[in-house]
Design an enzyme around this catalytic site. Structure first.
Site, mmCIF file in Angstrom:
data_model
loop_
_atom_site.group_PDB
_atom_site.id
_atom_site.type_symbol
_atom_site.label_atom_id
_atom_site.label_comp_id
_atom_site.label_asym_id
_atom_site.label_seq_id
_atom_site.Cartn_x
_atom_site.Cartn_y
_atom_site.Cartn_z
ATOM 1 N N LYS A 22 5.206 -20.102 2.743
ATOM 2 C CA LYS A 22 6.499 -19.491 3.084
ATOM 3 C C LYS A 22 6.590 -19.154 4.573
ATOM 4 C CE LYS A 22 7.517 -17.603 -1.454
ATOM 5 N NZ LYS A 22 7.901 -16.416 -2.231
ATOM 6 N N LEU A 23 5.512 -18.590 5.113
ATOM 7 C CA LEU A 23 5.550 -18.182 6.516
ATOM 8 C C LEU A 23 5.536 -19.410 7.441
ATOM 9 C CD1 LEU A 23 3.085 -15.156 6.234
ATOM 10 C CD2 LEU A 23 5.577 -15.049 6.442
ATOM 11 N N SER A 51 -17.459 -8.420 1.313
ATOM 12 C CA SER A 51 -16.699 -7.519 2.200
ATOM 13 C C SER A 51 -15.936 -6.477 1.388
ATOM 14 C CB SER A 51 -15.702 -8.298 3.056
ATOM 15 O OG SER A 51 -16.318 -9.344 3.712
ATOM 16 N N ARG A 58 -17.829 2.067 1.813
ATOM 17 C CA ARG A 58 -17.479 2.761 3.063
ATOM 18 C C ARG A 58 -16.284 3.691 2.869
ATOM 19 N NH1 ARG A 58 -14.454 0.173 7.147
ATOM 20 N NH2 ARG A 58 -14.938 -1.844 6.246
ATOM 21 N N HIS A 120 0.808 -4.184 11.763
ATOM 22 C CA HIS A 120 0.391 -4.415 10.370
ATOM 23 C C HIS A 120 1.510 -4.048 9.405
ATOM 24 C CE1 HIS A 120 -4.244 -4.110 11.099
ATOM 25 N NE2 HIS A 120 -3.646 -4.893 11.977
ATOM 26 N N GLU A 139 -1.740 -7.616 3.031
ATOM 27 C CA GLU A 139 -1.555 -7.114 4.401
ATOM 28 C C GLU A 139 -1.217 -8.276 5.327
ATOM 29 O OE1 GLU A 139 -4.147 -4.058 6.914
ATOM 30 O OE2 GLU A 139 -4.829 -6.114 7.234
ATOM 31 N N ILE A 153 -12.938 -11.942 19.135
ATOM 32 C CA ILE A 153 -14.197 -11.729 19.865
ATOM 33 C C ILE A 153 -14.807 -10.385 19.460
ATOM 34 C CG2 ILE A 153 -15.213 -11.383 22.177
ATOM 35 C CD1 ILE A 153 -14.193 -14.200 21.998
HETATM 36 P P1 0O2 Z 1 -11.754 -7.719 7.949
HETATM 37 O O1 0O2 Z 1 -11.425 -8.526 6.756
HETATM 38 O O2 0O2 Z 1 -13.185 -7.795 8.317
HETATM 39 O O3 0O2 Z 1 -10.832 -7.944 9.093
HETATM 40 P P2 0O2 Z 1 -9.179 1.451 9.179
HETATM 41 O O4 0O2 Z 1 -10.331 0.570 8.731
HETATM 42 O O5 0O2 Z 1 -9.184 2.835 8.632
HETATM 43 O O6 0O2 Z 1 -9.040 1.421 10.680
HETATM 44 P P3 0O2 Z 1 -7.006 0.541 7.369
HETATM 45 O O7 0O2 Z 1 -6.243 1.776 7.060
HETATM 46 O O8 0O2 Z 1 -7.717 -0.135 6.237
HETATM 47 O O9 0O2 Z 1 -7.917 0.769 8.626
HETATM 48 O O10 0O2 Z 1 -6.062 -0.494 7.900
HETATM 49 P P4 0O2 Z 1 -5.742 -1.011 9.327
HETATM 50 O O11 0O2 Z 1 -6.464 -0.286 10.399
HETATM 51 O O12 0O2 Z 1 -4.275 -1.056 9.401
HETATM 52 O O13 0O2 Z 1 -6.292 -2.466 9.215
HETATM 53 C C1 0O2 Z 1 -7.628 -2.802 9.076
HETATM 54 C C2 0O2 Z 1 -7.785 -4.224 9.527
HETATM 55 O O14 0O2 Z 1 -7.192 -4.367 10.829
HETATM 56 C C3 0O2 Z 1 -9.217 -4.598 9.717
HETATM 57 O O15 0O2 Z 1 -9.697 -5.128 8.525
HETATM 58 C C4 0O2 Z 1 -9.156 -5.639 10.802
HETATM 59 O O16 0O2 Z 1 -8.760 -6.891 10.295
HETATM 60 C C5 0O2 Z 1 -8.056 -5.094 11.676
HETATM 61 N N1 0O2 Z 1 -8.583 -4.152 12.672
HETATM 62 C C6 0O2 Z 1 -8.349 -2.841 12.720
HETATM 63 N N2 0O2 Z 1 -8.965 -2.273 13.770
HETATM 64 C C7 0O2 Z 1 -9.619 -3.259 14.405
HETATM 65 C C8 0O2 Z 1 -10.449 -3.299 15.585
HETATM 66 O O17 0O2 Z 1 -10.718 -2.297 16.247
HETATM 67 N N3 0O2 Z 1 -10.921 -4.528 15.927
HETATM 68 C C9 0O2 Z 1 -10.652 -5.656 15.221
HETATM 69 N N4 0O2 Z 1 -11.163 -6.794 15.647
HETATM 70 N N5 0O2 Z 1 -9.889 -5.633 14.105
HETATM 71 C C10 0O2 Z 1 -9.377 -4.466 13.709
HETATM 72 P P5 0O2 Z 1 -11.190 -4.872 8.040
HETATM 73 O O18 0O2 Z 1 -11.191 -3.927 6.899
HETATM 74 O O19 0O2 Z 1 -12.055 -4.561 9.194
HETATM 75 O O20 0O2 Z 1 -11.542 -6.253 7.408
HETATM 76 P P1 0O2 Z 2 -14.243 -15.837 9.274
HETATM 77 O O1 0O2 Z 2 -14.535 -16.453 10.567
HETATM 78 O O2 0O2 Z 2 -15.437 -15.223 8.641
HETATM 79 O O3 0O2 Z 2 -13.113 -14.840 9.358
HETATM 80 P P2 0O2 Z 2 -5.298 -24.047 5.750
HETATM 81 O O4 0O2 Z 2 -6.131 -25.253 5.389
HETATM 82 O O5 0O2 Z 2 -5.005 -23.931 7.212
HETATM 83 O O6 0O2 Z 2 -4.097 -23.874 4.883
HETATM 84 P P3 0O2 Z 2 -7.619 -22.267 5.485
HETATM 85 O O7 0O2 Z 2 -8.604 -23.350 5.702
HETATM 86 O O8 0O2 Z 2 -7.833 -21.383 4.270
HETATM 87 O O9 0O2 Z 2 -6.141 -22.780 5.393
HETATM 88 O O10 0O2 Z 2 -7.676 -21.396 6.773
HETATM 89 P P4 0O2 Z 2 -6.604 -20.535 7.565
HETATM 90 O O11 0O2 Z 2 -5.464 -20.139 6.707
HETATM 91 O O12 0O2 Z 2 -6.269 -21.300 8.796
HETATM 92 O O13 0O2 Z 2 -7.388 -19.282 8.000
HETATM 93 C C1 0O2 Z 2 -8.555 -18.734 7.454
HETATM 94 C C2 0O2 Z 2 -9.170 -17.835 8.535
HETATM 95 O O14 0O2 Z 2 -8.155 -16.959 8.994
HETATM 96 C C3 0O2 Z 2 -10.258 -16.954 8.059
HETATM 97 O O15 0O2 Z 2 -11.472 -17.485 8.451
HETATM 98 C C4 0O2 Z 2 -10.059 -15.639 8.805
HETATM 99 O O16 0O2 Z 2 -10.833 -15.578 9.974
HETATM 100 C C5 0O2 Z 2 -8.672 -15.670 9.291
HETATM 101 N N1 0O2 Z 2 -7.741 -14.705 8.705
HETATM 102 C C6 0O2 Z 2 -6.458 -14.995 8.396
HETATM 103 N N2 0O2 Z 2 -5.811 -13.917 7.974
HETATM 104 C C7 0O2 Z 2 -6.671 -12.923 7.982
HETATM 105 C C8 0O2 Z 2 -6.568 -11.532 7.653
HETATM 106 O O17 0O2 Z 2 -5.535 -11.005 7.260
HETATM 107 N N3 0O2 Z 2 -7.672 -10.795 7.790
HETATM 108 C C9 0O2 Z 2 -8.812 -11.337 8.220
HETATM 109 N N4 0O2 Z 2 -9.868 -10.566 8.301
HETATM 110 N N5 0O2 Z 2 -8.949 -12.649 8.544
HETATM 111 C C10 0O2 Z 2 -7.888 -13.416 8.436
HETATM 112 P P5 0O2 Z 2 -12.704 -17.568 7.483
HETATM 113 O O18 0O2 Z 2 -12.921 -18.997 7.208
HETATM 114 O O19 0O2 Z 2 -12.513 -16.695 6.297
HETATM 115 O O20 0O2 Z 2 -13.893 -17.071 8.343
#
Ligand code: 0O2
Ligand code: 0O2
Length: 220
Positions: A22-23, A51, A58, A120, A139, A153
């Site tokens: 959709k997006l 995760s 956590r 977000h 989300e 990074i």
């Molecule tokens: P993943 O899948 O490893 O990315 P909180 O953890 O309390 O700060 P909350 O309420 O769960 O947050 O939601 P928030 O802060 O709106 O969104 C959390 C997600 O935002 C994280 O997912 C990250 O994807 C991204 N994010 C938030 N803060 C940072 C940051 O400082 N650096 C980076 N690189 N990403 C961030 P998770 O849970 O880490 O999972």
């Molecule tokens: P990593 O590096 O561990 O995060 P497509 O074939 O393009 O339709 P595909 O192959 O499922 O789809 O990949 P897509 O949609 O391009 O993106 C998947 C990658 O997007 C993931 O990598 C995530 O890094 C990142 N990503 C997208 N949305 C989110 C989000 O909301 N939160 C977080 N934490 N990551 C997101 P990998 O492969 O899981 O590896």
């Protein structure tokens, strides 16, 4: 305890797949109209089980509260060229009737202490299963390419340091985040100029494409 993760995650995987289509479809519609698309590209993922488990510990989330209390099991990311595009995308999402926005968190105006910026949105999304409709949370993170560069990074460094960055590195990352944001602001200043150039480029491409098509026809 969740016994069958594959079964539990199935509706989330379906939601991610549907939302990606959709997006990405929204981008296609702008391209079709030969307009600047506020969406550059879209990614999505279901949070890996390890995760989820780690975040449950956590955040003290009980298994029976997981569906309500973990909002990013289904995660979508929308990348934009300009900061202005982010707010346009937010408006587009607010108008949709196939999802309900539950929460918005603007980490662009309210930058996180780490330096993280993104917008977000937490949505409720109905998934049609053979057993009936299931409404799940997802989300959507909306960010510029520069914000995404920084976050990617920083996220990978987090794996190494488990969030406990040495002070020097943490300060550097904050400076890098500000530099990325200055880049976004500079790009916004020349946005119209860039968009005109991009429109011209896609116009040229479509003319070349048409000319190629005509040549192809005359050969037959
Ligand atoms: P993943 O899948 O490893 O990315 P909180 O953890 O309390 O700060 P909350 O309420 O769960 O947050 O939601 P928030 O802060 O709106 O969104 C959390 C997600 O935002 C994280 O997912 C990250 O994807 C991204 N994010 C938030 N803060 C940072 C940051 O400082 N650096 C980076 N690189 N990403 C961030 P998770 O849970 O880490 O999972
Ligand atoms: P990593 O590096 O561990 O995060 P497509 O074939 O393009 O339709 P595909 O192959 O499922 O789809 O990949 P897509 O949609 O391009 O993106 C998947 C990658 O997007 C993931 O990598 C995530 O890094 C990142 N990503 C997208 N949305 C989110 C989000 O909301 N939160 C977080 N934490 N990551 C997101 P990998 O492969 O899981 O590896």
């Amino acid at each position: 305890m969740i016994e069958n993760w594959q079964h539990f995650l199935l509706p989330y995987q379906q939601a991610v797949n549907e939302l990606k289509v959709k997006l990405r479809g929204m981008r296609k519609q702008y391209q079709d109209a030969e307009q600047h698309s506020p969406i550059e590209f879209v990614t999505g993922r279901v949070k890996p089980v390890d995760s989820i488990k780690e975040k449950m510990v956590r955040r003290h989330v009980q298994a029976d509260r997981l569906e309500q209390d973990m909002q990013d099991i289904a995660g979508l990311r929308i990348m934009c060229q300009f900061v202005e595009d982010i707010y346009e995308v937010v408006d587009l999402l607010r108008q949709r009737s196939d999802m309900t926005i539950l929460e918005e968190r603007d980490y662009i105006s309210n930058v996180k202490p780490s330096g993280y910026r993104s917008y977000h949105i937490v949505i409720e999304y109905p998934v049609q299963l053979v057993t009936g409709e299931k409404r799940i949370l997802a989300e959507i993170q909306i960010r510029t390419l520069a914000m995404n560069f920084w976050a990617t990074i920083e996220h990978s460094l987090n794996y190494k340091y488990q969030g406990e960055f040495p002070e020097e590195l943490s300060a550097r990352l904050q400076r890098a985040a500000e530099a990325a944001f200055r880049l976004d602001n500079e790009m916004s200043e020349i946005r119209e100029e860039i968009q005109e150039a991009q429109n011209l480029f896609s116009y040229k491409k479509s003319i070349q494409h048409q000319a190629g098509g005509e040549q192809g026809l005359s050969k037959e």
